[in-house]
Design a protein around this motif. Structure first.
Motif, PDB file in Angstrom:
ATOM      1  N   SER A  96       0.818  -1.215   0.000  1.00  0.00           N
ATOM      2  CA  SER A  96       0.000   0.000   0.000  1.00  0.00           C
ATOM      3  C   SER A  96       0.855   1.270   0.000  1.00  0.00           C
ATOM      4  CB  SER A  96      -0.950  -0.004   1.198  1.00  0.00           C
ATOM      5  OG  SER A  96      -0.236  -0.108   2.419  1.00  0.00           O
ATOM      6  N   LYS A  97       1.920   1.312   0.811  1.00  0.00           N
ATOM      7  CA  LYS A  97       2.763   2.509   0.849  1.00  0.00           C
ATOM      8  C   LYS A  97       3.499   2.701  -0.473  1.00  0.00           C
ATOM      9  CE  LYS A  97       3.521   2.711   5.848  1.00  0.00           C
ATOM     10  NZ  LYS A  97       4.540   2.660   6.950  1.00  0.00           N
ATOM     11  N   TRP A  99       2.475   1.715  -3.399  1.00  0.00           N
ATOM     12  CA  TRP A  99       1.487   2.148  -4.388  1.00  0.00           C
ATOM     13  C   TRP A  99       1.131   3.621  -4.195  1.00  0.00           C
ATOM     14  CZ3 TRP A  99       0.065   0.000  -8.757  1.00  0.00           C
ATOM     15  CH2 TRP A  99      -1.099   0.456  -9.403  1.00  0.00           C
ATOM     16  N   GLN A 100       0.967   4.033  -2.940  1.00  0.00           N
ATOM     17  CA  GLN A 100       0.644   5.433  -2.667  1.00  0.00           C
ATOM     18  C   GLN A 100       1.782   6.358  -3.070  1.00  0.00           C
ATOM     19  OE1 GLN A 100      -0.328   5.443   1.500  1.00  0.00           O
ATOM     20  NE2 GLN A 100      -2.175   4.197   1.219  1.00  0.00           N
ATOM     21  N   SER A 101       3.007   5.938  -2.799  1.00  0.00           N
ATOM     22  CA  SER A 101       4.167   6.743  -3.160  1.00  0.00           C
ATOM     23  C   SER A 101       4.257   6.908  -4.675  1.00  0.00           C
ATOM     24  CB  SER A 101       5.441   6.085  -2.627  1.00  0.00           C
ATOM     25  OG  SER A 101       6.582   6.809  -3.018  1.00  0.00           O
ATOM     26  N   GLY A 103       1.807   6.634  -6.697  1.00  0.00           N
ATOM     27  CA  GLY A 103       0.631   7.389  -7.116  1.00  0.00           C
ATOM     28  C   GLY A 103       0.845   8.887  -7.064  1.00  0.00           C
ATOM     29  N   ARG A 104       1.665   9.351  -6.109  1.00  0.00           N
ATOM     30  CA  ARG A 104       1.962  10.783  -6.031  1.00  0.00           C
ATOM     31  C   ARG A 104       2.787  11.241  -7.234  1.00  0.00           C
ATOM     32  NH1 ARG A 104       2.318   9.498  -0.409  1.00  0.00           N
ATOM     33  NH2 ARG A 104       4.558   9.141  -0.543  1.00  0.00           N
TER      34      ARG A 104
END
Length: 305
Positions: A96-97, A99-101, A103-104
C-alpha cells in the motif's frame, strides 16, 4: 544454463523492460517480474518456451520498483517463491505505501502504466541477504547488495552472468548511450560509486540489466554510467543554483540528455524508448533531492563543529 531475454513490450515499446528466463537443471527461474501491466506479455514469452505460470517456482526481483517487481505478488500467489532484499520484503507483503508513493508521482496514469499490485503471502517471500548464496532449481545464485539507485537493490550473480537491475544504468540495444536512472527518494551518488566498484570487481562474462538485454562490454558501461552521473548531477546543480524552476530544469535536462545521447551515435528514434524505460523527470526529482539533502547534512555538520 541458458539465459533468455524476455521482452515485455512495456507501453508498446520494444526492448524497454526485460524479464530473464534461466533454464536451470531443475526447472525455470525468472529474474524480474516486471509490472502487472506487462504480465500478459510475460506469460506469452514464457509460453514461447513451452512454459506455463505453474512451471515457474522461483522469481527473483532486483528491487521493488514497479517496473521490476510490480507483478511479484501475483507470482507469489501462484505458488512461486519470490526472492527479495530484506528492505524490500515488507513492501511485497503490504504494497500500500509503495502504491501510494508511486501514485503521487504518476497520478491518473498509475493503472495504465503499472496495472495493479497484489500483496504476496508471507510464506512465499524469501529474504536474501548480501553475499547469500541461494540454491534455486539447481542453480547457485549469489545476491550482492548494490545500492545507490535504491537502498533495497540486489544484483544476482549466476555462473558467468550478473543480473544488475538498474545498478549498471540503462542502455538499450543498438545504442552506446548509458542513461542514469536516479529517482527519488534514494539516489545517492557516493553510495552508487561504491556499488560501481563492487560490480567492476566481478568476474563475469556479461551483465543483464533490466533495461535492456545482454551487455558484454560491461566495464565500459560502468565507466560511462559514472561519467554520466557526474555530468548529470553537476548540470542539475548549476540550474538549481541559478534558481531555475522544476519544470524548466526538466525541460533543459531532457534536451541535455538527448544531446549527450545523440553525440554518442544513438539513433534519434531510440530516445523515446529510453524515456519510457527511464522517465527523465524522475531523475530530476531524485538529483534535486540528493543535492538538497547533501546541503542540509553539510549545514548540520558545520553547526556541530
Amino acid at each position: 544454463m541458458k539465459i533468455h531475454t524476455l521482452d515485455l513490450h512495456f507501453q508498446g515499446h520494444p526492448q524497454a523492460i526485460a524479464s530473464y528466463l534461466l533454464e536451470a537443471p531443475d526447472g525455470p527461474v525468472v529474474i524480474e517480474s516486471g509490472p502487472m501491466s506487462t504480465l500478459k506479455a510475460l506469460k506469452e514469452r514464457l509460453a514461447e518456451h513451452g512454459l506455463q505460470p505453474a512451471d515457474v517456482r522461483h522469481v527473483f526481483v532486483t528491487h521493488i520498483h514497479l517496473d521490476h517487481a510490480g507483478a511479484a505478488g501475483w507470482w507469489a500467489n501462484q505458488g512461486a517463491r519470490v526472492y527479495v532484499h530484506p528492505a524490500g520484503a515488507p513492501h511485497l507483503l503490504d504494497p500500500s505505501k509503495l502504491w501510494q508513493s508511486a501514485g503521487r508521482i504518476y497520478g491518473d496514469e498509475m493503472e495504465i502504466l503499472w496495472g495493479e499490485i497484489i500483496p504476496a503471502p508471507a510464506e512465499q517471500i524469501v529474504v536474501v541477504e548480501d553475499n547469500e548464496v541461494v540454491d534455486a532449481a539447481g542453480l547457485q545464485i549469489t545476491a550482492l547488495a548494490t545500492p545507490g539507485h535504491a537502498s533495497h537493490h540486489h544484483t544476482y550473480v549466476v555462473e558467468d552472468a550478473a543480473f544488475t537491475g538498474d545498478a549498471a544504468g540503462v542502455r538499450l540495444p543498438g545504442s552506446p548511450w548509458v542513461a542514469l536512472p536516479a529517482p527519488p527518494p534514494e539516489f545517492k551518488m557516493e553510495v552508487w560509486e561504491e556499488t560501481l566498484k563492487r560490480l567492476g570487481a566481478q568476474t563475469v562474462d556479461a551483465f543483464y540489466p533490466t533495461h535492456f538485454g545482454r551487455v558484454e562490454d560491461w566495464k565500459h558501461q560502468l565507466d560511462q554510467l559514472w561519467a554520466t552521473m557526474g555530468a548529470a548531477t553537476a548540470f542539475i546543480r548549476r540550474l538549481m543554483e541559478a534558481g531555475v524552476s522544476r519544470e524548466e530544469i526538466i525541460r533543459r535536462y531532457a534536451a541535455w540528455n538527448r544531446e549527450q545521447a545523440e553525440a554518442t551515435g544513438m539513433p534519434p528514434h531510440v530516445f523515446d524508448v529510453y524515456e519510457a524505460a527511464n522517465p527523465l523527470f524522475m531523475s530530476v526529482d531524485g538529483i534535486v533531492r540528493y543535492w538538497r539533502k547533501k546541503a542540509e547534512r553539510e549545514e548540520r555538520e558545520q553547526e556541530q563543529a
